[in-house]
Write a protein that holds these residues in place. Structure first.
Motif, PDB file in Angstrom:
ATOM      1  N   ILE A 245      -9.413  65.808 -71.079  1.00  0.00           N
ATOM      2  CA  ILE A 245      -7.997  66.153 -70.851  1.00  0.00           C
ATOM      3  C   ILE A 245      -7.626  65.168 -71.192  1.00  0.00           C
ATOM      4  O   ILE A 245      -7.425  64.016 -70.952  1.00  0.00           O
ATOM      5  CB  ILE A 245      -7.815  67.210 -69.863  1.00  0.00           C
ATOM      6  N   GLY A 246      -5.622  65.576 -71.674  1.00  0.00           N
ATOM      7  CA  GLY A 246      -4.733  63.698 -71.773  1.00  0.00           C
ATOM      8  C   GLY A 246      -5.249  63.182 -72.809  1.00  0.00           C
ATOM      9  O   GLY A 246      -6.856  62.969 -73.099  1.00  0.00           O
ATOM     10  N   ASP A 247      -4.229  62.389 -73.037  1.00  0.00           N
ATOM     11  CA  ASP A 247      -4.819  61.200 -74.243  1.00  0.00           C
ATOM     12  C   ASP A 247      -5.621  60.281 -73.996  1.00  0.00           C
ATOM     13  O   ASP A 247      -6.181  59.387 -74.928  1.00  0.00           O
ATOM     14  CB  ASP A 247      -3.432  60.960 -74.835  1.00  0.00           C
ATOM     15  N   PHE A 248      -5.691  59.607 -72.772  1.00  0.00           N
ATOM     16  CA  PHE A 248      -6.479  58.456 -72.381  1.00  0.00           C
ATOM     17  C   PHE A 248      -7.265  58.785 -71.399  1.00  0.00           C
ATOM     18  O   PHE A 248      -6.833  59.769 -70.458  1.00  0.00           O
ATOM     19  CB  PHE A 248      -5.325  56.666 -71.855  1.00  0.00           C
ATOM     20  N   TYR A 249      -8.698  58.429 -71.278  1.00  0.00           N
ATOM     21  CA  TYR A 249      -9.639  58.315 -69.884  1.00  0.00           C
ATOM     22  C   TYR A 249      -9.599  57.336 -68.969  1.00  0.00           C
ATOM     23  O   TYR A 249      -9.136  58.004 -68.024  1.00  0.00           O
ATOM     24  CB  TYR A 249     -10.536  58.879 -70.745  1.00  0.00           C
ATOM     25  N   TYR A 250      -9.715  56.414 -69.943  1.00  0.00           N
ATOM     26  CA  TYR A 250      -9.931  55.406 -69.029  1.00  0.00           C
ATOM     27  C   TYR A 250      -8.666  54.615 -68.924  1.00  0.00           C
ATOM     28  O   TYR A 250      -9.113  53.788 -67.582  1.00  0.00           O
ATOM     29  CB  TYR A 250     -10.362  54.344 -69.703  1.00  0.00           C
ATOM     30  N   PHE A 251      -7.524  54.438 -69.189  1.00  0.00           N
ATOM     31  CA  PHE A 251      -6.152  53.735 -69.282  1.00  0.00           C
ATOM     32  C   PHE A 251      -4.783  54.506 -69.018  1.00  0.00           C
ATOM     33  O   PHE A 251      -5.065  55.528 -69.554  1.00  0.00           O
ATOM     34  CB  PHE A 251      -6.023  52.495 -70.159  1.00  0.00           C
ATOM     35  N   ASP A 252      -4.011  54.096 -67.911  1.00  0.00           N
ATOM     36  CA  ASP A 252      -2.123  54.670 -68.297  1.00  0.00           C
ATOM     37  C   ASP A 252      -2.054  53.302 -68.908  1.00  0.00           C
ATOM     38  O   ASP A 252      -2.005  52.492 -67.956  1.00  0.00           O
ATOM     39  CB  ASP A 252      -2.582  55.060 -66.908  1.00  0.00           C
ATOM     40  N   VAL A 253      -1.653  53.953 -69.428  1.00  0.00           N
ATOM     41  CA  VAL A 253      -0.567  53.103 -70.193  1.00  0.00           C
ATOM     42  C   VAL A 253       1.160  53.181 -69.183  1.00  0.00           C
ATOM     43  O   VAL A 253       1.982  54.220 -69.341  1.00  0.00           O
ATOM     44  CB  VAL A 253       0.212  53.651 -71.643  1.00  0.00           C
ATOM     45  N   ILE A 254       1.501  51.458 -68.854  1.00  0.00           N
ATOM     46  CA  ILE A 254       2.661  51.249 -67.984  1.00  0.00           C
ATOM     47  C   ILE A 254       3.654  51.330 -68.724  1.00  0.00           C
ATOM     48  O   ILE A 254       4.877  52.339 -69.021  1.00  0.00           O
ATOM     49  CB  ILE A 254       2.715  50.587 -66.730  1.00  0.00           C
ATOM     50  N   ASP A 255       3.202  50.724 -69.655  1.00  0.00           N
ATOM     51  CA  ASP A 255       4.250  49.836 -70.784  1.00  0.00           C
ATOM     52  C   ASP A 255       3.770  49.361 -71.959  1.00  0.00           C
ATOM     53  O   ASP A 255       3.213  48.471 -72.040  1.00  0.00           O
ATOM     54  CB  ASP A 255       4.787  48.789 -70.140  1.00  0.00           C
ATOM     55  N   GLN A 256       4.305  50.345 -72.501  1.00  0.00           N
ATOM     56  CA  GLN A 256       3.693  51.333 -74.644  1.00  0.00           C
ATOM     57  C   GLN A 256       3.983  49.380 -74.818  1.00  0.00           C
ATOM     58  O   GLN A 256       4.935  48.407 -74.871  1.00  0.00           O
ATOM     59  CB  GLN A 256       3.746  52.314 -75.111  1.00  0.00           C
ATOM     60  N   ALA A 257       2.708  49.426 -75.712  1.00  0.00           N
ATOM     61  CA  ALA A 257       3.564  48.546 -76.766  1.00  0.00           C
ATOM     62  C   ALA A 257       4.367  48.078 -77.977  1.00  0.00           C
ATOM     63  O   ALA A 257       5.081  49.169 -78.146  1.00  0.00           O
ATOM     64  CB  ALA A 257       1.880  48.078 -78.152  1.00  0.00           C
TER      65      ALA A 257
END
Length: 299
Positions: A245-257
């Motif tokens: 589920i979700g776009d990311f499994y390992y990381f939570d993107v706080i500030d996108q590139a």
């Protein structure tokens, strides 16, 4: 008397420097001009970055208990299982700089060419200009021999930055290139590829663990052991749920590139100042040493 002698020496050498002021000014000017030309010759380097946080391990609060349960099962099954593991950031860092990870990027010729043969960035078209003797951008094919994987891996480790700020418990991922658009694209590509790789690896390990646990559950009659097996099975089911589920499994993107607007380097003002100081110091030392040697010969 000594202080008077020192003053006389200082005044003497100042007069020497004044007499050779044309040489000092000329050398300083040449160094300054060279530093200006050198700084203008250097291409702008842009760095795109993203701020990340590790998503909490689904087994985080119960890792110790899970490890003890796994140890108990291994003992009963007469199996030696290592339960030690590195922290999650270290595993991600080892993965992103590994040869296996770099080999996935190396398959894309455009990525390799953009990192290693791009000579100029056109701000109007926002495209990279490649060395035509090495890479043909029209059909994306190599004219000359493609850089070796070892060379590419070395360059990737130079331009890719992946570090953790333990004060705020965040991770910074950045990529440097003469093209701001390419550096932005690479940050997103590396992030999604890294997360996908770790997701696939954890899913595989979880499936293998579930197969083992289900086999042990069917073959045991011990109630306490079955409870332990149920607990471990639940942990691995949670891992599979989060991995699917979700776009990311390992990381939570706080500030996108983002596409960078300001260059990271070079610092042309600093280069010019250093060139001026180096020229001035070199010319002064040359005049003083020349005078000392001349004075020694005459005496």
């Amino acid at each position: 008397m000594e202080s008077i002698g020192k003053e006389i020496n200082i005044i003497y050498y100042l007069k020497v420097l004044w007499k050779r002021k044309v040489l000092i000014i000329s050398v300083t000017f040449i160094f300054s001009l060279a530093s200006v030309l050198f700084s203008l010759w250097l291409p702008n380097i842009y760095s795109s970055s993203a701020t990340l946080a590790l998503i909490n391990d689904p087994k985080g609060s119960s890792n110790r208990f899970a490890n003890s349960q796994l140890g108990s099962i291994a003992t009963l099954a007469n199996i030696n299982i290592e339960t030690n593991s590195i922290d999650r950031f270290s595993m991600a860092s080892a993965t992103i700089f590994s040869r296996d990870f770099a080999s996935k990027l190396y398959l894309d010729d455009v990525i390799v060419a953009s990192m290693m043969t791009a000579k100029k960035y056109d701000k109007k078209t926002k495209n990279l200009e490649y060395d035509k003797s090495e890479f043909n951008s029209l059909d994306n094919k190599w004219v000359d021999k493609k850089p070796t994987f070892a060379e590419f891996h070395k360059e990737l480790k130079r331009v890719l930055n992946f570090e953790q700020d333990k004060r705020f418990d965040v991770i910074y991922l950045s990529f440097d290139n003469i093209s701001p658009e390419f550096s932005f694209d690479m940050v997103n590509l590396i992030l999604t590829t890294l997360d996908k790789d770790i997701r696939a690896r954890d899913l595989k390990k979880s499936e293998e663990a579930l197969d083992y646990l289900n086999t042990q559950y069917r073959n045991t009659q011990n109630a306490a052991l079955k409870n332990s097996l149920n607990f471990l099975t639940q942990n691995h089911l949670e891992t599979q749920m989060l991995a699917n589920i979700g776009d990311f499994y390992y990381f939570d993107v706080i500030d996108q590139a983002h596409i960078p607007f300001h260059k990271k380097s070079p610092s042309r003002a600093l280069i010019c100042i250093l060139g001026f100081m180096l020229g001035l110091l070199t010319s002064i030392l040359f005049v003083l040493f020349e005078q000392i040697i001349s004075k020694t010969k005459n005496s």
